[in-house]
Design a protein around this motif. Structure first.
Motif, mmCIF file in Angstrom:
data_model
loop_
_atom_site.group_PDB
_atom_site.id
_atom_site.type_symbol
_atom_site.label_atom_id
_atom_site.label_comp_id
_atom_site.label_asym_id
_atom_site.label_seq_id
_atom_site.Cartn_x
_atom_site.Cartn_y
_atom_site.Cartn_z
ATOM 1 N N THR A 262 9.352 -3.253 1.644
ATOM 2 C CA THR A 262 9.508 -4.517 1.036
ATOM 3 C C THR A 262 9.212 -5.676 1.779
ATOM 4 O OG1 THR A 262 11.139 -3.441 -0.417
ATOM 5 C CG2 THR A 262 11.096 -5.920 -0.634
ATOM 6 N N ALA A 263 8.367 -6.729 1.376
ATOM 7 C CA ALA A 263 8.025 -7.869 2.004
ATOM 8 C C ALA A 263 8.363 -9.084 1.340
ATOM 9 C CB ALA A 263 6.494 -7.817 2.397
ATOM 10 N N LEU A 264 8.889 -9.880 2.125
ATOM 11 C CA LEU A 264 9.560 -11.144 1.361
ATOM 12 C C LEU A 264 8.962 -12.443 2.338
ATOM 13 C CD1 LEU A 264 13.013 -10.232 0.285
ATOM 14 C CD2 LEU A 264 10.878 -10.323 -1.187
ATOM 15 N N GLY A 265 8.122 -13.319 1.613
ATOM 16 C CA GLY A 265 7.857 -14.507 2.458
ATOM 17 C C GLY A 265 7.644 -15.645 1.439
ATOM 18 N N GLY A 266 7.116 -16.661 1.948
ATOM 19 C CA GLY A 266 7.022 -17.923 1.072
ATOM 20 C C GLY A 266 5.830 -17.959 0.231
ATOM 21 N N ALA A 267 4.758 -16.843 0.501
ATOM 22 C CA ALA A 267 3.578 -16.681 -0.448
ATOM 23 C C ALA A 267 3.367 -15.347 -0.755
ATOM 24 C CB ALA A 267 2.315 -17.475 0.268
ATOM 25 N N PHE A 268 4.231 -14.353 -0.074
ATOM 26 C CA PHE A 268 3.908 -12.923 -0.388
ATOM 27 C C PHE A 268 5.216 -12.314 -0.582
ATOM 28 C CE2 PHE A 268 3.114 -8.519 0.469
ATOM 29 C CZ PHE A 268 2.140 -8.217 -0.037
ATOM 30 N N GLU A 269 5.532 -11.747 -2.052
ATOM 31 C CA GLU A 269 6.583 -10.900 -2.342
ATOM 32 C C GLU A 269 6.177 -9.631 -3.062
ATOM 33 O OE1 GLU A 269 9.647 -13.263 -4.347
ATOM 34 O OE2 GLU A 269 9.620 -14.938 -2.604
ATOM 35 N N ASP A 270 6.364 -8.479 -2.325
ATOM 36 C CA ASP A 270 6.083 -7.342 -2.824
ATOM 37 C C ASP A 270 6.832 -5.996 -2.500
ATOM 38 O OD1 ASP A 270 4.414 -5.753 -4.930
ATOM 39 O OD2 ASP A 270 2.734 -7.412 -4.708
ATOM 40 N N GLN A 271 6.458 -5.105 -3.065
ATOM 41 C CA GLN A 271 7.253 -3.727 -2.784
ATOM 42 C C GLN A 271 6.431 -2.580 -3.028
ATOM 43 O OE1 GLN A 271 10.870 -2.205 -4.973
ATOM 44 N NE2 GLN A 271 11.926 -2.597 -3.187
ATOM 45 N N ALA A 272 6.404 -1.484 -2.336
ATOM 46 C CA ALA A 272 5.584 -0.280 -2.505
ATOM 47 C C ALA A 272 6.681 1.007 -2.037
ATOM 48 C CB ALA A 272 4.517 -0.249 -1.631
ATOM 49 N N VAL A 273 6.212 1.984 -2.862
ATOM 50 C CA VAL A 273 6.988 3.111 -2.477
ATOM 51 C C VAL A 273 5.907 3.997 -1.638
ATOM 52 C CG1 VAL A 273 7.585 5.550 -3.143
ATOM 53 C CG2 VAL A 273 8.307 3.579 -4.555
ATOM 54 N N LEU A 274 6.371 4.468 -0.525
ATOM 55 C CA LEU A 274 5.443 4.720 0.645
ATOM 56 C C LEU A 274 5.393 6.503 0.385
ATOM 57 C CD1 LEU A 274 6.700 2.921 3.663
ATOM 58 C CD2 LEU A 274 4.703 2.392 2.007
ATOM 59 N N THR A 275 4.025 7.194 0.504
ATOM 60 C CA THR A 275 3.753 8.274 0.224
ATOM 61 C C THR A 275 2.604 8.755 1.156
ATOM 62 O OG1 THR A 275 1.985 7.886 -1.534
ATOM 63 C CG2 THR A 275 4.237 8.262 -2.351
ATOM 64 N N SER A 276 2.234 10.172 1.337
ATOM 65 C CA SER A 276 1.373 10.696 1.997
ATOM 66 C C SER A 276 0.428 11.289 0.817
ATOM 67 C CB SER A 276 1.814 11.985 2.828
ATOM 68 O OG SER A 276 2.675 11.526 3.764
ATOM 69 N N LEU A 277 -0.913 11.058 1.373
ATOM 70 C CA LEU A 277 -2.108 11.436 0.015
ATOM 71 C C LEU A 277 -2.678 12.757 0.462
ATOM 72 C CD1 LEU A 277 -3.925 8.130 -0.204
ATOM 73 C CD2 LEU A 277 -2.050 9.163 -1.692
ATOM 74 N N ASN A 278 -2.429 13.347 1.684
ATOM 75 C CA ASN A 278 -2.982 14.803 1.900
ATOM 76 C C ASN A 278 -2.262 15.166 3.106
ATOM 77 O OD1 ASN A 278 -4.390 14.102 4.571
ATOM 78 N ND2 ASN A 278 -5.390 12.635 3.089
#
Length: 332
Positions: A262-278
């Motif tokens: 999860t990243a929180l800043g003045g212009a960027f706020e977003d989240q991702a579930v982390l995975t392995s693709l292979n």
């Protein structure tokens, strides 16, 4: 993921407690830090946290900045958007050159040979035109062994060099002089890579800026984190981010239980579930699809304590915002 994270953290803490070291041939300058900026250029920083100031020079730049604590373990630079943070022998920050805000990572202690540096590395590469436009980010992997460096860069998949398709694998012969390494391609037609091997806490990382290895006339920023632990380090990390021409100061949370970034800043706020693709993807290099501000946009997250790096994926599904060029660099 939880068990791997616990094992990784325990191994790191145990090594630090024992005063472990990974080689004794470090070359250190007591005053200067070498700065590797996201514009693909090198600078030199004379940092004095006790006096609350630093100077930055190189590539036509000669700046002096005053520092004050930000109350969260970092430093505010002057009255503008510049900041910096230091930990475990590294400095990350953002410095303004003219109208351009430059995120960077800087180090002070470098190895004079590859002794202790052999192994697998996870890479983030950022390429950019000389004027700062046309930025793109590319995840990759590398293996350093003796005087041989191999890099696997494939925008369609991230795998170890041992599993790399022949068209995506580049091999180099490595030489060193004055703690600067030159990796000369074994096949003519692409530029060499000049890099340094920095020591950060109990690990090593490769740092490089200069001509793009694609020979496309752009400049290149490359950081490679040593692959030593299976899992990620949880906690809060802080540092600069850049997307397009805008730089931001971010707080990034790695949640081991939820497996999220999860990243929180003045212009960027977003989240991702982390995975392995292979099955050949390094276990400390994660893929995620953002789900808040830029839904569906893929990113890559790399870690080896203390450094965390996030880069936008170069290829995205149709209808999804392409965040290639996004770069975030953070320390605890």
């Amino acid at each position: 993921m939880r068990a791997a994270t616990v094992c990784a953290l325990a191994a790191s803490l145990a090594l630090a407690a024992c005063g472990g070291s990974r080689g004794s041939d470090a070359a250190e300058d007591d005053s200067d830090h070498q700065v590797f900026a996201a514009d693909g250029r090198a600078y030199t920083m004379a940092l004095d946290l006790g006096a609350g100031r630093y100077s930055l020079g190189g590539d036509g730049v000669s700046d002096l900045r005053e520092l004050v604590p930000d109350g969260e373990g970092g430093w505010i630079v002057g009255a503008g958007p510049e900041r910096l943070r230091s930990a475990e022998g590294l400095v990350v920050g953002v410095h303004q050159v003219g109208d351009t805000l430059l995120p960077y990572v800087a180090a002070q202690t470098f190895l004079a040979s590859t002794t202790g540096a052999a192994g697998r590395y996870n890479l983030m590469i950022r390429r950019v035109a000389a004027d700062g436009s046309d930025a793109s980010t590319h995840p990759a992997t590398a293996t350093l062994s003796g005087n041989t460096l191999q890099i696997c860069e494939n925008d369609y998949e991230v795998v170890y060099t041992s599993a790399c398709a022949s068209g995506s694998l580049r091999s180099y012969t490595v030489s060193v002089a004055d703690s600067v390494f030159t990796a000369t391609p074994t096949v003519a037609g692409t530029p060499p890579i000049r890099f340094r091997i920095a020591r950060a806490g109990q690990t090593e990382l490769l740092l490089s800026v200069g001509e793009s290895t694609l020979g496309d006339g752009r400049l290149q920023w490359l950081v490679a984190l040593k692959e030593e632990f299976a899992g990620f380090f949880p906690g809060r990390f802080v540092g600069p981010g850049v997307l397009g021409g805008d730089a931001d100061w971010l707080a990034i949370t790695m949640d081991a239980d939820a497996g999220t970034y999860t990243a929180l800043g003045g212009a960027f706020e977003d989240q991702a579930v982390l995975t392995s693709l292979n099955g050949q993807q390094p276990p400390s290099m994660f893929h995620g699809e953002l789900n808040t501000q830029h839904p569906g946009s893929p990113v890559w997250v790399l870690q080896n304590y203390p450094l965390l790096i996030v880069g936008g994926a170069p290829l995205v599904p149709e209808g999804v915002t392409n965040l290639s060029g996004l770069l975030q660099i953070a320390l605890p």
